[in-house]
Design a protein around this motif. Structure first.
Motif: not given
Length: 160
Positions: A22-31, A60-69
């Motif tokens: 969860i901490e890693t997800l919080k820090k990710h700029d694309d999420l 979360f909201d993301t602009d990553l494509s499904p495969l990039a996610l």
């Protein structure tokens, strides 16, 4: 795109594994706008000769494509030493892409909506913490789907 993922662990201090993910997800700029359900304990699916799991759902909201996610989720799993020894076997961390907006995706590496999510109380219960009134692909709300499942083995662990 608004996405939902399932988080699970049953090895090497599972609660710490989920907290770290969860901490890693919080820090990710694309999420953006990360929300996390409460955490629940459950019996394993598949082989029963393994420890119980803990599970949560995040959105979360993301602009990553499904495969990039998917690649991002798998890289987080690998950073937490995920080993794929057997199907439905024990793991330090499991991150599953449950929903990616309203998209239906059928690729060799990815199926969305997640093919088993509607059958699993350990997914639908935490999902109901985040989006109880969301309409699912079967025409039911998350809450209605939850009432169709046996969740007697679920145990509340902690609120995020």
């Amino acid at each position: 795109m608004h996405a939902y993922i399932g988080l699970g662990s049953n090895l090497e201090n599972p609660l710490a594994q989920l907290d770290r993910a969860i901490e890693t997800l919080k820090k990710h700029d694309d999420l953006k706008n990360l929300r996390v359900s409460s955490i629940y304990g459950s019996k394993p699916v598949g082989p029963q000769d393994q420890p119980d799991y803990i599970n949560a759902v995040a959105s979360f909201d993301t602009d990553l494509s499904p495969l990039a996610l998917l690649d991002l989720l798998q890289s987080i799993e690998q950073s937490q030493r995920r080993v794929r020894e057997r199907h439905w076997g024990p793991r330090t961390l499991d991150l599953d892409l449950l929903l990616y907006g309203q998209e239906r995706i059928q690729l060799p590496r990815l199926n969305v909506p997640h093919p088993f999510m509607l059958e699993r109380g350990f997914v639908i219960k935490p999902f109901s913490d985040l989006a109880p009134d969301m309409l699912l692909e079967n025409g039911k709300t998350v809450t209605e789907q939850l009432h169709q499942l046996d969740t007697s083995d679920l145990v509340f662990i902690k609120e995020e």
